[in-house]
Design an enzyme around this catalytic site. Structure first.
Site, PDB file in Angstrom:
ATOM      1  N   GLN A 257       0.830  -1.216   0.000  1.00 55.42           N
ATOM      2  CA  GLN A 257       0.000   0.000   0.000  1.00 55.42           C
ATOM      3  C   GLN A 257       0.866   1.269   0.000  1.00 55.42           C
ATOM      4  O   GLN A 257       0.549   2.255   0.673  1.00 55.42           O
ATOM      5  CB  GLN A 257      -0.938  -0.002   1.201  1.00 55.42           C
ATOM      6  CG  GLN A 257      -2.150  -0.917   1.028  1.00 55.42           C
ATOM      7  CD  GLN A 257      -3.095  -0.441  -0.077  1.00 55.42           C
ATOM      8  OE1 GLN A 257      -3.176   0.745  -0.396  1.00 55.42           O
ATOM      9  NE2 GLN A 257      -3.831  -1.369  -0.676  1.00 55.42           N
ATOM     10  N   SER A 258       1.946   1.255  -0.747  1.00 54.14           N
ATOM     11  CA  SER A 258       2.861   2.402  -0.784  1.00 54.14           C
ATOM     12  C   SER A 258       2.219   3.636  -1.428  1.00 54.14           C
ATOM     13  O   SER A 258       1.757   3.586  -2.571  1.00 54.14           O
ATOM     14  CB  SER A 258       4.115   2.015  -1.567  1.00 54.14           C
ATOM     15  OG  SER A 258       4.896   3.165  -1.863  1.00 54.14           O
ATOM     16  N   ASN A 259       2.210   4.731  -0.692  1.00 50.09           N
ATOM     17  CA  ASN A 259       1.754   6.005  -1.261  1.00 50.09           C
ATOM     18  C   ASN A 259       2.797   6.553  -2.228  1.00 50.09           C
ATOM     19  O   ASN A 259       2.470   7.197  -3.222  1.00 50.09           O
ATOM     20  CB  ASN A 259       1.528   7.037  -0.148  1.00 50.09           C
ATOM     21  CG  ASN A 259       0.529   6.563   0.870  1.00 50.09           C
ATOM     22  OD1 ASN A 259      -0.625   6.307   0.537  1.00 50.09           O
ATOM     23  ND2 ASN A 259       0.950   6.410   2.122  1.00 50.09           N
TER      24      ASN A 259
END
Ligand SMILES: *Cc1c(COP(=O)(O)O)cnc(C)c1O
Length: 340
Positions: free
Chosen positions: A75-77
């Site tokens: 879930q890397s921004n």
């Protein structure tokens, strides 16, 4: 300080607003809490990586890259914002996603930031936990180079001295806003991970002798390791800014009491912070970063670590897109059914 000598692509919505959080300040009974809205930087729902990418992607373009590669957690921004920036510049983007949490939930693995990565046209591949992800990325990059691609790699979180310039820029912007309003800032508090945000802020603040302490709330590493990593990058950033030696160990402060079970695993205090900000200020935090930063700030306020008369600026680093990867965390699924 003079940032204009560095290549930059102006794409962020700047300056981001600086707002007072009256209802949250009232609830906690002081100090006065302000928020710097770096969740509103633009670029695919915003967040702190936009500022870093203005400098990183300018360097990529200058070097003639046709493909950018980066890495991050599922879930890397940062991955999502890199994919979006690449789309805007007409570059290809490839992402390595590390399974740091072991979650098998469909929303975590396919919704939120992952959905947006693919919507922006990026390609992605997965990696198990615990690898040296920057080394994995360089190996993949070499493979693409062998196929004739001109590749620019961006380290996790965009955290090198080039990316950190984006947060030196934020420091200058925030100080200018405070000057315009006669706002004395006693502390800046924010979530710290790959360190570019804190390193850039501290280097920028030191470069202009602003004397505002910065407290990073760690989302992963222990206090000592985090402070060491922030210091190393802050020193490099200060050097790049033209003021070598401006940052010392005494300028770096991290607190790792709010990590919980680990990176990407929500904590009860973090969930409380998300609900508090949403219900009282209509501001969306995220489960991985900003909620833990806010939980640290709230707990330290409750413990009396700040004077009632002081003013804290909470730097909102973004991340709300990952809320949709964490649906089950909130227990809302049965809310409608049980009300009928
Ligand atoms: C990346 C990120 C952070 C941490 O910033 P670093 O520069 O990596 O320390 C904080 N909040 C959000 C929402 C992020 O995506």
């Amino acid at each position: 300080m003079y940032l204009a000598r560095f290549p930059r692509i102006h794409l962020a919505h700047l300056p981001t607003p600086l707002e007072r959080l009256d209802r949250l300040s009232e609830l906690l009974g002081g100090p006065e809490i302000w928020i710097k809205r770096d969740d509103c930087t633009g670029l695919s729902t915003g967040g702190n990586k936009t500022r870093k990418l203005e400098f990183l992607m300018a360097e990529a373009k200058m070097e003639g890259a046709d493909l950018v590669i980066t890495q991050g957690a599922t879930q890397s921004n940062h991955a999502r914002q890199t994919a979006a920036f690449a789309a805007k510049l007409g570059m290809d983007c490839h992402i390595l996603l590390e399974d740091r949490t072991g979650s098998r939930e469909s929303n975590y693995n396919h919704n939120g930031n992952v959905l947006l990565d693919f919507l922006h046209g990026a390609s992605a591949e997965k990696r198990g936990p615990g690898l040296d992800m920057n080394a994995e990325m360089e190996a993949v990059a070499d493979n693409f180079r062998g196929q004739g691609r001109n590749v620019y790699t961006i380290p996790g979180g965009g955290s090198n001295a080039t990316g950190a310039l984006g947060y030196a820029n934020c420091a200058f912007e925030l100080v200018a806003q405070a000057n315009d309003r006669d706002l004395v800032i006693d502390y800046i508090v924010h979530a710290t991970g790959s360190t570019g945000t804190q390193a850039g802020l501290v280097a920028g603040l030191k470069a202009i002798h602003a004397q505002i302490p910065v407290l990073g709330i760690s989302v992963r590493a222990g206090k000592e390791a985090q402070e060491e990593n922030v210091l190393r990058l802050a020193e490099k950033t200060a050097e790049k800014l033209g003021c070598p030696g401006a940052v010392t160990a005494a300028d770096i402060s991290a607190n790792s009491d709010y990590v919980g079970e680990g990176y990407g695993v929500p904590t009860p205090e973090g969930i409380e912070a998300i609900r508090m900000f949403a219900e009282r200020e209509a501001i969306l935090l995220d489960p991985v970063y900003s909620s833990k930063g806010a939980a640290g700030m709230i707990d330290l306020i409750r413990k009396g670590s700040f004077k009632k008369s002081e003013r804290i600026v909470f730097l909102h680093t973004g991340g709300s897109a990952s809320l949709f990867g964490y649906l089950s965390t909130f227990g809302f699924e049965n809310q409608l059914e049980s009300s009928t």
